[in-house]
Design an enzyme around this catalytic site. Structure first.
Site, PDB file in Angstrom:
ATOM      1  CB  SER A  25      -0.908   0.015   1.222  1.00  0.00           C
ATOM      2  OG  SER A  25      -1.524   1.275   1.321  1.00  0.00           O
ATOM      3  CE  LYS A  51     -11.827  -0.965  -0.225  1.00  0.00           C
ATOM      4  NZ  LYS A  51     -11.909  -0.249  -1.504  1.00  0.00           N
ATOM      5  CG  ASP A  59     -12.872   3.313  -2.474  1.00  0.00           C
ATOM      6  OD1 ASP A  59     -11.785   3.850  -2.195  1.00  0.00           O
ATOM      7  OD2 ASP A  59     -13.186   2.170  -2.102  1.00  0.00           O
ATOM      8  N   GLY A 112     -17.136  -3.185 -16.303  1.00  0.00           N
ATOM      9  CA  GLY A 112     -16.925  -3.907 -15.047  1.00  0.00           C
ATOM     10  C   GLY A 112     -18.072  -3.645 -14.094  1.00  0.00           C
ATOM     11  CB  ALA A 113     -20.623  -5.158 -12.746  1.00  0.00           C
ATOM     12  N   GLY A 114     -17.689  -4.881 -10.515  1.00  0.00           N
ATOM     13  CA  GLY A 114     -17.197  -5.329  -9.209  1.00  0.00           C
ATOM     14  C   GLY A 114     -17.268  -4.208  -8.180  1.00  0.00           C
ATOM     15  CB  ALA A 126     -13.429  -0.478  -8.443  1.00  0.00           C
ATOM     16  CG  LEU A 174     -11.082   2.654 -11.887  1.00  0.00           C
ATOM     17  CD1 LEU A 174     -11.718   2.035 -10.663  1.00  0.00           C
ATOM     18  CD2 LEU A 174     -11.003   4.145 -11.735  1.00  0.00           C
TER      19      LEU A 174
HETATM   20  P1  ATR Z   1     -12.646  -4.569  -7.901  1.00  0.00           P
HETATM   21  O1  ATR Z   1     -12.886  -4.521  -6.421  1.00  0.00           O
HETATM   22  O2  ATR Z   1     -11.270  -4.089  -8.311  1.00  0.00           O
HETATM   23  O3  ATR Z   1     -13.714  -3.924  -8.680  1.00  0.00           O
HETATM   24  P2  ATR Z   1     -13.778  -7.170  -8.389  1.00  0.00           P
HETATM   25  O4  ATR Z   1     -14.867  -6.826  -7.430  1.00  0.00           O
HETATM   26  O5  ATR Z   1     -13.151  -8.511  -8.319  1.00  0.00           O
HETATM   27  O6  ATR Z   1     -12.581  -6.121  -8.266  1.00  0.00           O
HETATM   28  O7  ATR Z   1     -14.350  -6.913  -9.878  1.00  0.00           O
HETATM   29  C1  ATR Z   1     -13.590  -7.122 -11.024  1.00  0.00           C
HETATM   30  C2  ATR Z   1     -14.382  -6.704 -12.263  1.00  0.00           C
HETATM   31  O8  ATR Z   1     -13.520  -6.787 -13.388  1.00  0.00           O
HETATM   32  C3  ATR Z   1     -15.570  -7.604 -12.556  1.00  0.00           C
HETATM   33  O9  ATR Z   1     -16.580  -6.834 -13.168  1.00  0.00           O
HETATM   34  C4  ATR Z   1     -14.978  -8.608 -13.560  1.00  0.00           C
HETATM   35  O10 ATR Z   1     -15.927  -9.177 -14.430  1.00  0.00           O
HETATM   36  P3  ATR Z   1     -16.863 -10.421 -13.974  1.00  0.00           P
HETATM   37  O11 ATR Z   1     -17.975  -9.819 -13.163  1.00  0.00           O
HETATM   38  O12 ATR Z   1     -17.341 -11.007 -15.248  1.00  0.00           O
HETATM   39  O13 ATR Z   1     -15.979 -11.339 -13.183  1.00  0.00           O
HETATM   40  C5  ATR Z   1     -14.074  -7.709 -14.342  1.00  0.00           C
HETATM   41  N1  ATR Z   1     -12.958  -8.421 -14.978  1.00  0.00           N
HETATM   42  C6  ATR Z   1     -11.873  -8.943 -14.379  1.00  0.00           C
HETATM   43  N2  ATR Z   1     -11.049  -9.525 -15.286  1.00  0.00           N
HETATM   44  C7  ATR Z   1     -11.658  -9.368 -16.492  1.00  0.00           C
HETATM   45  C8  ATR Z   1     -11.313  -9.751 -17.843  1.00  0.00           C
HETATM   46  N3  ATR Z   1     -10.170 -10.392 -18.119  1.00  0.00           N
HETATM   47  N4  ATR Z   1     -12.178  -9.388 -18.825  1.00  0.00           N
HETATM   48  C9  ATR Z   1     -13.305  -8.722 -18.570  1.00  0.00           C
HETATM   49  N5  ATR Z   1     -13.698  -8.352 -17.318  1.00  0.00           N
HETATM   50  C10 ATR Z   1     -12.886  -8.664 -16.303  1.00  0.00           C
END
Ligand code: ATR
Length: 284
Positions: free
Chosen positions: A19, A70, A106, A131-133, A135, A223
């Site tokens: 970090s 978190k 964040d 993405g939908a994780g 972040a 990001l």
């Molecule tokens: P963070 O906290 O950094 O957002 P996370 O919660 O693990 O990490 O979310 C990662 C995101 O990146 C997810 O939306 C993931 O897609 P999935 O929901 O299909 O898993 C996306 N992601 C990670 N690697 C990927 C890849 N190689 N191609 C496309 N999407 C990816």
């Protein structure tokens, strides 16, 4: 430091050794001669409750919380701020006279960095989030509450995109789309945000978006900050887009925590320089 009182702050995560936050915060405290100290604590997942109780017992001013704690940490707090509740995660704990309040800076930190660095007006933006994780969730909630025009969430796993679009649809017009529709979705977009790890070292040769889909009406934000200029940002620049790097989110989420703990405006420029230096050193 003399024998005077020092306000303790820090980071709970697992792991924490990479970090940049201790360096960033301690330099800022030192610069403003504030009697604060920031330490990183590697908290085992089974000991999160004890760690939070220690914040109370030892009278810490507050802590940051990072992966993987978190969500877990929320169970042990006295109160949750509205944005943290919506996002479903806490990255800052503030000790308010013995009551521990959970916040999430964040998304707000990201939006602060984006608007400061690009000058764009949020109310005119059609945002496309890849993405939908975790972040993506923080950013989508913040952008929605601050009132962008519309948002489309594009994700490899479409049901997760649908869930996130559902979460923010009380605030703005929000839709979900599968990756195959990305080209079409981008045509009407004005702001593209990559929240996935695609393009991160050691996969610098990858980009979540085909270069030809980028057009000059887009602000492109990534990001991923390692490398600082990802393939997506490099190609976006070539296509005439304004670009925005993920370093700013790291700095501004920290600056907002700093201000909560100290009540003093954060030395954002110094914090930015400190993070850039730290990243450079890591890559040497
Ligand atoms: P963070 O906290 O950094 O957002 P996370 O919660 O693990 O990490 O979310 C990662 C995101 O990146 C997810 O939306 C993931 O897609 P999935 O929901 O299909 O898993 C996306 N992601 C990670 N690697 C990927 C890849 N190689 N191609 C496309 N999407 C990816």
């Amino acid at each position: 430091m003399k024998n005077e009182m020092v306000y303790m702050t820090g980071l709970f995560g697992h792991p924490v050794e990479h970090s940049m936050s201790p360096l960033m915060h301690n330099r800022a405290f030192h610069h403003l001669q504030l009697p604060y100290y920031y330490a990183a604590f590697d908290v085992h997942p089974e000991r999160v409750a004890e760690a939070v109780h220690a914040v109370r017992a030892l009278g810490f001013r507050g802590v940051n919380v990072t992966i993987p704690h978190k969500i877990e940490v929320m169970s042990y707090l006295d109160e949750l701020d509205e944005e943290a509740r919506l996002i479903g995660a806490v990255n800052v704990i503030n000790n308010e006279n013995g009551r521990l309040i959970g916040y999430n800076t964040d998304g707000a930190g990201y939006v602060e960095s984006l608007t400061r660095e690009t000058g764009l007006s949020l109310s005119e933006q059609h945002a496309v989030i890849v993405g939908a994780g975790g972040a993506a969730r923080a950013i989508a909630v913040s952008l929605a509450r601050k009132g962008v025009q519309s948002m489309t969430i594009v994700n490899r796993t479409t049901p997760k995109a649908e869930e996130l679009a559902g979460l923010i649809s009380p605030f703005i017009h929000a839709t979900a789309a599968p990756m195959e529709r990305m080209a079409e979705v981008l045509q009407d977009g004005t702001l593209l945000i990559n929240t996935t790890s695609v393009g991160m070292t050691p996969h610098e040769d990858q980009s979540p978006v085909v270069r030809e889909w980028l057009h000059e009406r887009l602000v492109v934000s990534d990001l991923v900050y390692n490398p600082q200029e990802t393939r997506l940002l490099r190609e976006a620049k070539q296509q005439g887009c304004i670009i925005h790097s993920g370093v700013g989110m790291l700095v501004h989420q920290g600056a907002l925590a700093f201000e909560m703990w100290t009540g003093v405006p954060a030395p954002v420029e110094l914090m930015y320089q400190t993070v850039l230096e730290g990243l450079k050193k890591k890559n040497e």
